[in-house]
Design a protein around this motif. Structure first.
Motif, mmCIF file in Angstrom:
data_model
loop_
_atom_site.group_PDB
_atom_site.id
_atom_site.type_symbol
_atom_site.label_atom_id
_atom_site.label_comp_id
_atom_site.label_asym_id
_atom_site.label_seq_id
_atom_site.Cartn_x
_atom_site.Cartn_y
_atom_site.Cartn_z
ATOM 1 N N ASP A 64 72.828 115.731 50.830
ATOM 2 C CA ASP A 64 73.053 116.931 51.636
ATOM 3 C C ASP A 64 71.806 117.799 51.729
ATOM 4 O O ASP A 64 71.799 118.812 52.426
ATOM 5 N N LYS A 65 70.766 117.401 50.980
ATOM 6 C CA LYS A 65 69.512 118.142 51.005
ATOM 7 C C LYS A 65 68.356 117.143 51.070
ATOM 8 O O LYS A 65 67.645 116.928 50.090
ATOM 9 N N PRO A 66 68.165 116.523 52.230
ATOM 10 C CA PRO A 66 67.111 115.502 52.346
ATOM 11 C C PRO A 66 65.731 116.105 52.114
ATOM 12 O O PRO A 66 65.406 117.185 52.613
ATOM 13 N N GLN A 67 64.913 115.398 51.337
ATOM 14 C CA GLN A 67 63.571 115.853 51.008
ATOM 15 C C GLN A 67 62.610 114.668 51.024
ATOM 16 O O GLN A 67 62.985 113.545 50.697
ATOM 17 N N THR A 68 61.367 114.941 51.388
ATOM 18 C CA THR A 68 60.335 113.921 51.226
ATOM 19 C C THR A 68 60.007 113.804 49.736
ATOM 20 O O THR A 68 60.380 114.665 48.937
ATOM 21 N N LYS A 69 59.303 112.750 49.376
ATOM 22 C CA LYS A 69 58.916 112.580 47.976
ATOM 23 C C LYS A 69 58.062 113.760 47.522
ATOM 24 O O LYS A 69 58.177 114.203 46.377
ATOM 25 N N LYS A 70 57.225 114.259 48.387
ATOM 26 C CA LYS A 70 56.370 115.399 48.049
ATOM 27 C C LYS A 70 57.219 116.628 47.747
ATOM 28 O O LYS A 70 57.012 117.306 46.726
ATOM 29 N N GLN A 71 58.180 116.927 48.586
ATOM 30 C CA GLN A 71 59.045 118.085 48.378
ATOM 31 C C GLN A 71 59.880 117.918 47.108
ATOM 32 O O GLN A 71 60.041 118.857 46.322
ATOM 33 N N PHE A 72 60.378 116.715 46.904
ATOM 34 C CA PHE A 72 61.234 116.413 45.757
ATOM 35 C C PHE A 72 60.481 116.606 44.444
ATOM 36 O O PHE A 72 60.950 117.286 43.526
ATOM 37 N N LEU A 73 59.270 116.027 44.351
ATOM 38 C CA LEU A 73 58.503 116.121 43.116
ATOM 39 C C LEU A 73 58.004 117.538 42.855
ATOM 40 O O LEU A 73 58.014 118.012 41.717
ATOM 41 N N GLU A 74 57.562 118.218 43.902
ATOM 42 C CA GLU A 74 57.082 119.587 43.702
ATOM 43 C C GLU A 74 58.193 120.498 43.208
ATOM 44 O O GLU A 74 57.975 121.362 42.360
ATOM 45 N N GLU A 75 59.401 120.288 43.733
ATOM 46 C CA GLU A 75 60.525 121.113 43.297
ATOM 47 C C GLU A 75 60.881 120.826 41.844
ATOM 48 O O GLU A 75 61.105 121.748 41.055
ATOM 49 N N ILE A 76 60.885 119.550 41.470
ATOM 50 C CA ILE A 76 61.220 119.186 40.089
ATOM 51 C C ILE A 76 60.204 119.759 39.117
ATOM 52 O O ILE A 76 60.554 120.382 38.111
ATOM 53 N N LEU A 98 48.791 109.409 50.134
ATOM 54 C CA LEU A 98 49.067 107.980 50.165
ATOM 55 C C LEU A 98 50.523 107.673 50.487
ATOM 56 O O LEU A 98 50.905 106.508 50.610
ATOM 57 N N GLU A 99 51.346 108.712 50.645
ATOM 58 C CA GLU A 99 52.708 108.510 51.105
ATOM 59 C C GLU A 99 52.742 107.993 52.550
ATOM 60 O O GLU A 99 53.778 107.554 53.032
ATOM 61 N N SER A 100 51.590 108.066 53.217
ATOM 62 C CA SER A 100 51.503 107.495 54.563
ATOM 63 C C SER A 100 51.615 105.972 54.540
ATOM 64 O O SER A 100 51.661 105.337 55.595
ATOM 65 N N TYR A 101 51.642 105.389 53.337
ATOM 66 C CA TYR A 101 51.777 103.937 53.182
ATOM 67 C C TYR A 101 52.918 103.660 52.209
ATOM 68 O O TYR A 101 53.010 104.285 51.158
ATOM 69 N N ASP A 102 53.781 102.739 52.580
ATOM 70 C CA ASP A 102 54.941 102.470 51.744
ATOM 71 C C ASP A 102 54.574 101.681 50.496
ATOM 72 O O ASP A 102 53.391 101.509 50.175
ATOM 73 N N GLY A 103 55.571 101.183 49.779
ATOM 74 C CA GLY A 103 55.340 100.537 48.504
ATOM 75 C C GLY A 103 54.515 99.273 48.550
ATOM 76 O O GLY A 103 53.983 98.835 47.528
ATOM 77 N N ILE A 104 54.393 98.646 49.725
ATOM 78 C CA ILE A 104 53.546 97.457 49.859
ATOM 79 C C ILE A 104 52.361 97.710 50.788
ATOM 80 O O ILE A 104 51.708 96.781 51.247
ATOM 81 N N ARG A 106 52.244 99.310 53.860
ATOM 82 C CA ARG A 106 52.408 99.395 55.314
ATOM 83 C C ARG A 106 52.306 100.848 55.757
ATOM 84 O O ARG A 106 52.858 101.740 55.114
ATOM 85 N N TYR A 107 51.613 101.047 56.875
ATOM 86 C CA TYR A 107 51.456 102.405 57.396
ATOM 87 C C TYR A 107 52.784 102.909 57.942
ATOM 88 O O TYR A 107 53.587 102.161 58.511
ATOM 89 N N ARG A 108 53.018 104.196 57.752
ATOM 90 C CA ARG A 108 54.244 104.818 58.260
ATOM 91 C C ARG A 108 53.993 106.303 58.500
ATOM 92 O O ARG A 108 53.070 106.890 57.904
ATOM 93 N N THR A 109 54.797 106.877 59.364
ATOM 94 C CA THR A 109 54.726 108.317 59.611
ATOM 95 C C THR A 109 55.989 109.024 59.134
ATOM 96 O O THR A 109 56.003 110.248 59.019
ATOM 97 N N VAL A 110 57.038 108.258 58.885
ATOM 98 C CA VAL A 110 58.282 108.798 58.322
ATOM 99 C C VAL A 110 58.632 107.991 57.079
ATOM 100 O O VAL A 110 58.280 106.815 56.968
ATOM 101 N N ASP A 111 59.330 108.626 56.150
ATOM 102 C CA ASP A 111 59.670 107.937 54.902
ATOM 103 C C ASP A 111 60.977 107.163 55.042
ATOM 104 O O ASP A 111 61.541 107.046 56.135
ATOM 105 N N ASP A 118 54.178 114.487 55.238
ATOM 106 C CA ASP A 118 53.081 115.456 55.296
ATOM 107 C C ASP A 118 51.970 114.969 54.371
ATOM 108 O O ASP A 118 52.070 115.110 53.152
ATOM 109 N N PRO A 119 50.892 114.383 54.906
ATOM 110 C CA PRO A 119 49.833 113.833 54.057
ATOM 111 C C PRO A 119 48.757 114.853 53.681
ATOM 112 O O PRO A 119 47.770 114.496 53.036
ATOM 113 N N SER A 120 48.937 116.098 54.066
ATOM 114 C CA SER A 120 47.919 117.109 53.781
ATOM 115 C C SER A 120 48.064 117.617 52.361
ATOM 116 O O SER A 120 49.083 117.397 51.694
ATOM 117 N N GLY A 121 47.036 118.288 51.894
ATOM 118 C CA GLY A 121 47.112 118.859 50.556
ATOM 119 C C GLY A 121 45.819 119.523 50.154
ATOM 120 O O GLY A 121 44.884 119.655 50.949
#
Length: 204
Positions: A64-76, A98-104, A106-111, A118-121
């Motif tokens: 019910d609260k979708p988050q990117t990995k970046k949002q999830f980890l920063e909140e934790i 590097l979240e712009s690339y999945d676990g193997i 591959r390039y991606r723009t959505v998770d 958001d690849p900025s920082g």
């Protein structure tokens, strides 16, 4: 050689599937694992292991609260103690682009949840970046990176971390590395030709 699409913004070996997959989980990405690799092996900023007894199990994702990995980890990490955020601030920001690339790799723009990545920082003492390519350029231009590469090559060749008496040899190798235009092949040859290499012994 393969010319990769410019829109993937791969930056040297930071965009290689080998590195991206090696420092991910079996079925998922890991900004922390990728960030630890970059911090430890490209900047020689060794991250200490988590303290004994720390809970490393993440809470489940809330559908019910979708988050990117970046949002999830920063909140934790902001919810837990300062001890956690003090270390994670030195590694996770390197892994977020590097979240712009999945676990193997591959390039991606959505998770995997369909959320825009958001690849900025920004990393203290390094600077701000819009994506992995800009971060890679900042690391390339940072003298710590080039010094760290030489140190790691030297340690691998010698079988141990450098001693006080070997530091002048590393200083000389750093200078040669810079003069060569930072060519790894030249650095490897220089290490083998270094007087320090004649004293190499059993790995410690």
């Amino acid at each position: 050689k393969v010319t990769l699409p410019a829109n993937q913004k791969r930056s040297g070996f930071l965009g290689h599937a080998s590195i991206l997959a090696r420092y991910a989980h079996a079925a998922d990405t890991s900004p922390t694992r990728r960030g630890v690799f970059l911090s430890n092996f490209l900047l020689c900023n060794e991250i200490p292991p988590p303290p004994p007894g720390v809970n490393t199990v993440f809470p489940p994702f809330d559908p019910d609260k979708p988050q990117t990995k970046k949002q999830f980890l920063e909140e934790i990490h902001h919810k837990v103690s300062d001890n956690c955020i003090s270390c994670h601030a030195q590694m996770d920001p390197y892994g977020y682009p590097l979240e712009s690339y999945d676990g193997i790799g591959r390039y991606r723009t959505v998770d995997e949840n369909g959320l825009t990545i958001d690849p900025s920082g920004e990393v203290a003492d390094l600077g701000a970046f819009a994506d992995v390519k800009e971060m890679g350029q900042l690391m390339h231009d940072d003298q710590r990176t080039m010094n760290c590469i030489v140190s790691n090559l030297f340690r691998q060749a010698m079988g141990h971390n450098e001693t006080k008496g070997e530091r002048p040899a590393i200083t000389s190798l750093n200078k040669s590395f810079e003069e060569s235009g930072f060519k790894l092949q030249d650095a490897i040859v220089d290490i083998v030709a270094s007087p320090a290499f004649t004293y190499v012994g059993d790995p410690k």
